[in-house]
Design a protein around this motif. Structure first.
Motif, PDB file in Angstrom:
ATOM      1  N   LEU A 142       0.813  -1.208   0.000  1.00 30.81           N
ATOM      2  CA  LEU A 142       0.000   0.000   0.000  1.00 30.81           C
ATOM      3  C   LEU A 142       0.854   1.269   0.000  1.00 30.81           C
ATOM      4  N   LEU A 143       2.171   1.120   0.283  1.00 25.92           N
ATOM      5  CA  LEU A 143       3.058   2.289   0.275  1.00 25.92           C
ATOM      6  C   LEU A 143       3.715   2.504  -1.081  1.00 25.92           C
ATOM      7  N   GLN A 144       3.610   1.511  -1.963  1.00 28.35           N
ATOM      8  CA  GLN A 144       4.328   1.620  -3.240  1.00 28.35           C
ATOM      9  C   GLN A 144       3.849   2.808  -4.061  1.00 28.35           C
TER      10      GLN A 144
ATOM     11  N   ARG B 220      19.359  -3.809   0.303  1.00 26.17           N
ATOM     12  CA  ARG B 220      19.559  -2.438   0.751  1.00 26.17           C
ATOM     13  C   ARG B 220      19.503  -1.543  -0.480  1.00 26.17           C
ATOM     14  N   GLY B 221      18.831  -0.436  -0.398  1.00 25.98           N
ATOM     15  CA  GLY B 221      18.800   0.464  -1.554  1.00 25.98           C
ATOM     16  C   GLY B 221      17.743   1.538  -1.431  1.00 25.98           C
ATOM     17  N   GLU B 222      17.553   2.208  -2.546  1.00 26.70           N
ATOM     18  CA  GLU B 222      16.641   3.335  -2.561  1.00 26.70           C
ATOM     19  C   GLU B 222      15.281   2.870  -3.057  1.00 26.70           C
ATOM     20  N   LEU B 223      14.235   3.288  -2.373  1.00 29.70           N
ATOM     21  CA  LEU B 223      12.873   2.951  -2.791  1.00 29.70           C
ATOM     22  C   LEU B 223      12.066   4.232  -2.902  1.00 29.70           C
ATOM     23  N   TRP B 224      11.192   4.284  -3.878  1.00 32.55           N
ATOM     24  CA  TRP B 224      10.266   5.421  -3.942  1.00 32.55           C
ATOM     25  C   TRP B 224       8.924   4.961  -3.413  1.00 32.55           C
ATOM     26  N   ASN B 225       8.451   5.578  -2.357  1.00 35.45           N
ATOM     27  CA  ASN B 225       7.156   5.214  -1.786  1.00 35.45           C
ATOM     28  C   ASN B 225       6.210   6.407  -1.821  1.00 35.45           C
ATOM     29  N   ARG B 226       4.956   6.118  -1.433  1.00 31.77           N
ATOM     30  CA  ARG B 226       3.945   7.179  -1.453  1.00 31.77           C
ATOM     31  C   ARG B 226       3.424   7.398  -0.036  1.00 31.77           C
ATOM     32  N   ARG B 227       3.393   8.649   0.398  1.00 34.82           N
ATOM     33  CA  ARG B 227       2.830   8.938   1.719  1.00 34.82           C
ATOM     34  C   ARG B 227       1.309   8.906   1.638  1.00 34.82           C
ATOM     35  N   LYS B 228       0.663   8.946   2.816  1.00 35.66           N
ATOM     36  CA  LYS B 228      -0.798   8.916   2.844  1.00 35.66           C
ATOM     37  C   LYS B 228      -1.366  10.106   2.063  1.00 35.66           C
ATOM     38  N   ASN B 229      -0.681  11.252   2.132  1.00 31.74           N
ATOM     39  CA  ASN B 229      -1.193  12.431   1.430  1.00 31.74           C
ATOM     40  C   ASN B 229      -0.894  12.397  -0.076  1.00 31.74           C
ATOM     41  N   GLY B 230      -0.391  11.274  -0.557  1.00 28.69           N
ATOM     42  CA  GLY B 230      -0.208  11.130  -2.000  1.00 28.69           C
ATOM     43  C   GLY B 230       1.185  11.496  -2.479  1.00 28.69           C
ATOM     44  N   GLU B 231       1.946  12.185  -1.619  1.00 27.37           N
ATOM     45  CA  GLU B 231       3.272  12.639  -2.036  1.00 27.37           C
ATOM     46  C   GLU B 231       4.224  11.450  -2.216  1.00 27.37           C
ATOM     47  N   ILE B 232       4.954  11.466  -3.320  1.00 24.58           N
ATOM     48  CA  ILE B 232       5.934  10.410  -3.557  1.00 24.58           C
ATOM     49  C   ILE B 232       7.281  10.875  -3.021  1.00 24.58           C
ATOM     50  N   TYR B 233       8.002   9.981  -2.323  1.00 27.32           N
ATOM     51  CA  TYR B 233       9.271  10.399  -1.734  1.00 27.32           C
ATOM     52  C   TYR B 233      10.268   9.254  -1.786  1.00 27.32           C
TER      53      TYR B 233
END
Ligand code: C2E
Ligand code: CA
Ligand code: CA
Length: 689
Positions: free
Chosen positions: A180-182, A205-218
């Motif tokens: 659900l965070l992807q 180990r590495g970098e992942l791009w996830n999505r916050r609840k407010n929709g922002e991708i980080y």
């Protein structure tokens, strides 16, 4: 076993000890009967206490109290002739482990054994509990987000940092799949690789791009681990991650600011250099020619001086707009100095084609321009160099185009001039220099100067940078910029580098002997040295011979060097780091290191390039770069060193921004060994006054 017996009757104590010895205990025992003696005996750390309940001048009750006050968990067994059932139970409540009646001494051994066993179990429980408490505290308070799932990937537990970073509360995610965070920003194959690594190696180990609840991708930096039970079955997955969006933003900002000219938005010198090197690599591969134009506006300085800076700025912007209009998309126009521009032509690089482009540039530039209400006519001078004919590396080509431009100016401006070898009257000189340089080490003509680095907060000397000079018998002291590139080219850099290392390490040892406090020496490492095989062994040997603590030696590697062969530099630097030496990235901000790459390197420090430091107070662009570099370094857990600090206000700015160390003429120039000692004495004297 150390045994303490509290008993007024020596004979009774004797019996107890005999009894225990019979049962196989090896004893070191002592009898006391007063409070003072008892307290003194506790200091010796007895393993077990046997205590009579009624004593003439002391009591079992008091003895227990004293034990509690001291938080001692020594097994305490009451051995009494006539303690009543009730008193005995009360005593147990107060912390006694057991009681034995004097007329039933057979139980004594068993009571001691049991009490010791109980104490062991209790200690184990306490330890486990303390560990749990610690783990729980870490889980609750760490800045990293933590996520635990079961083997079916149902979320079992998340910590407050997880909630803060993702915006989801624990209640919202428990039982759910972490999917659900992807963010959808990474491909299915990326996740496939991740799972493959996780199930094979047990971690990823590495970098992942996830999505916050407010929709922002980080972006986040994640460590995933599979937890297995004793049978080797996976029972949990644990993810620990940190939000690196700030770090990323800082990196992107540095990249842009550091590679573009704020005034015109054109690439700056370092980006141009990069593109040129790239074009040359392509040219080499495909045997194509590449052309370089060096453009200098004539009499720009006069405009600046008479109409003021804003007018000058406007003129530069207009000039770059016009030139862009002439060039193709595949060409690169860059501003590399006040009124100096360079153009890289890849597609049309035969001499006649290049001449045509150059003429067109001169034409559009010389059309009248309206600047600050005035009509001006600006002309330019252009110098051209061609690859491969006029040089096969970026520096040479730029130097030769510059030389040709100078010639065009001499010839009367508003003109194009191609480079010819005759323009480098230095060719012969170079040959002589080459031969002399080959012998420089042997003839002992190299010297090291040392430039102090200071801690900005405390003002203390934190180390020195070793900078090599060549004392040429006729030409005098030659700066490294003039012979290190030559040394690399003709293959003697290995020898020079080895000499520098040897001398710097010896010098550090000599300072130690002389009582001069120099905490660290920094040594510059050249590209060719890192590509050289024995570099790690050589360093190890040097440290051993001079008996130096390895962390007192720092190696400086330029950012562009790192990026030439990232894999190789990473493995060499890691091996060097394993020896314990410290590592710094030199001239930081001018190259192209990627954040993911920097994170992989075992670095200690970033050295902010002096070009940025130089313009503090004049150029907000450069101040922003300094600020961003310090922020980036902090988020990577690195120290920052500012180079080329010449003015007190620069130092003040750097300290305010949180930069740790500084180096520059403000404190000292690179100093010969004797000068450094004098400099240090001078500071010492000032400090004492
Ligand atoms: P670098 O590593 O960036 O060294 C800093 C340069 O800035 C030094 O020039 C130093 O004298 C100069 N500098 C220090 N403070 C100030 C200041 O306040 N203002 C100004 N304008 N300049 C300042 P230097 O000694 O001429 O060295 C030039 C370069 O030569 C070094 O740049 C380094 O890349 C290279 N180099 C020096 N020694 C060695 C060496 O032993 N081995 C290798 N491979 N390269 C070396
Ligand atoms: Ca350096
Ligand atoms: Ca530097």
């Amino acid at each position: 076993m150390k045994l303490l017996i509290v008993e007024d009757l020596p004979h009774d104590a004797e019996l107890m000890a005999l009894r225990l010895a019979d049962e196989g205990f090896v004893l070191d025992w002592q009898r006391v009967q007063t409070e003072a003696d008892y307290i003194a005996a506790l200091e010796k750390g007895p393993d077990v206490i046997l205590c009579d309940w009624h004593l003439p001048s002391f009591s079992g009750q008091r003895a227990l109290e004293l034990l509690r006050e001291r938080h001692l968990d020594i097994p305490f067994i009451i051995v009494s002739g006539g303690i009543g059932e009730e008193a005995a139970i009360a005593a147990m409540h107060q912390g006694a482990s057991d009681y034995v009646l004097k007329d039933r001494p057979a139980r004594l051994g068993e009571a001691v054994r049991q009490a010791l066993e109980q104490q062991r179990l209790q200690r184990e429980r306490d330890r486990a509990q303390a560990q749990l408490r610690l783990a729980e505290r870490a889980f609750q308070h760490t800045a990293e987000g933590i996520l635990v799932t079961d083997a079916q990937l149902r979320i079992l537990s998340v910590n407050p940092a997880f909630e803060a970073i993702t915006g989801y509360s624990a209640a919202e995610v428990l039982g759910k799949n972490p999917k659900l965070l992807q963010s959808g920003r990474q491909s299915a194959s990326f996740y496939r690789d991740l799972w493959a690594a996780l199930s094979e190696a047990g971690h990823w180990r590495g970098e992942l791009w996830n999505r916050r609840k407010n929709g922002e991708i980080y972006p986040q930096w994640s460590t995933l681990s599979a937890v297995r039970d004793d049978q080797g079955e996976i029972i949990n997955f644990v993810e620990i991650f940190s939000d690196i969006s700030n770090t990323k933003a800082a990196q992107a900002q540095i990249d842009f600011l550091a590679h573009h000219d704020a005034l015109t938005g054109l690439p700056n010198r370092s980006l141009f250099h990069e593109r040129l090197s790239h074009a040359l690599a392509g040219g080499r591969r495909e045997s194509k020619t590449v052309a370089l134009l060096f453009i200098d506006l004539d009499r720009f300085k006069t405009v600046n001086d008479t109409l003021g800076h804003p007018a000058g700025d406007e003129l530069l912007r207009e000039a770059s707009r016009r030139m862009m209009g002439v060039l193709r998309e595949t060409d690169t126009l860059a501003r590399i100095g006040g009124d100096e521009f360079v153009v890289l032509l890849e597609a049309q690089s035969s001499a006649p084609d290049v001449a045509r482009v150059a003429r067109k540039l001169l034409t559009v530039l010389s059309e009248p321009m309206r600047v600050s209400g005035q009509t001006l006519v600006v002309t330019a001078s252009i110098g051209v160099s061609l690859y491969p004919g006029d040089g096969d590396d970026a520096d040479t080509l730029i130097r030769h185009a510059d030389r040709a431009m100078y010639e065009a100016k001499q010839q009367g401006r508003n003109d194009v001039q191609f480079f010819t070898p005759a323009l480098t009257a230095g060719a012969f000189e170079r040959l002589m220099l080459e031969n002399a340089l080959r012998l420089a080490v042997e003839r002992d003509e190299l010297v090291l100067h040392y430039q102090p680095q200071l801690d900005l907060k405390s003002g203390r000397l934190s180390g020195v940078e070793a900078l090599v000079r060549w004392r040429h018998p006729e030409l005098g002291l030659i700066p490294p910029d003039r012979f290190i590139p030559l040394a690399e080219e003709i293959g003697v850099i290995g020898e020079i580098g080895a000499w520098v290392w040897r001398s710097a390490c010896r010098q550090l040892a000599a300072w130690d002997g002389a009582g001069l406090q120099v905490p660290r020496v920094s040594i510059n490492l050249s590209v060719k040295e890192i590509e050289h095989l024995g570099v790690v062994e050589r360093m190890a040997r040097m440290l051993r011979t001079n008996r130096l603590a390895s962390r007192r030696v720092e190696l400086e590697v330029t950012e562009s060097l790192l990026m030439r062969d990232p894999e190789r530099s990473c493995s060499v630097l890691t091996a060097l780091k394993d020896l314990g030496v410290e590592l710094a990235v030199d001239d930081f901000g001018t190259g192209y290191s990627s954040l993911a790459y920097l994170k992989r390197l075992p670095l200690d420090r970033l050295k902010i390039d002096q070009s940025f430091v130089h313009d503090i107070g004049h150029d907000t662009n450069d101040e922003a770069i300094v600020r961003a570099v310090v922020a980036l370094a902090r988020s990577l857990g690195l120290e920052t060193v500012a180079e080329g600090v010449e003015e007190a206000h620069q130092a003040a700015f750097l300290e305010r921004e949180g930069c740790c160390l500084a180096q520059g003429y403000l404190y000292a120039k690179p100093l010969a060994v004797a000068e450094l000692a004098a400099w240090s004495d001078g500071r010492e004297a000032r400090r004492l006054n």
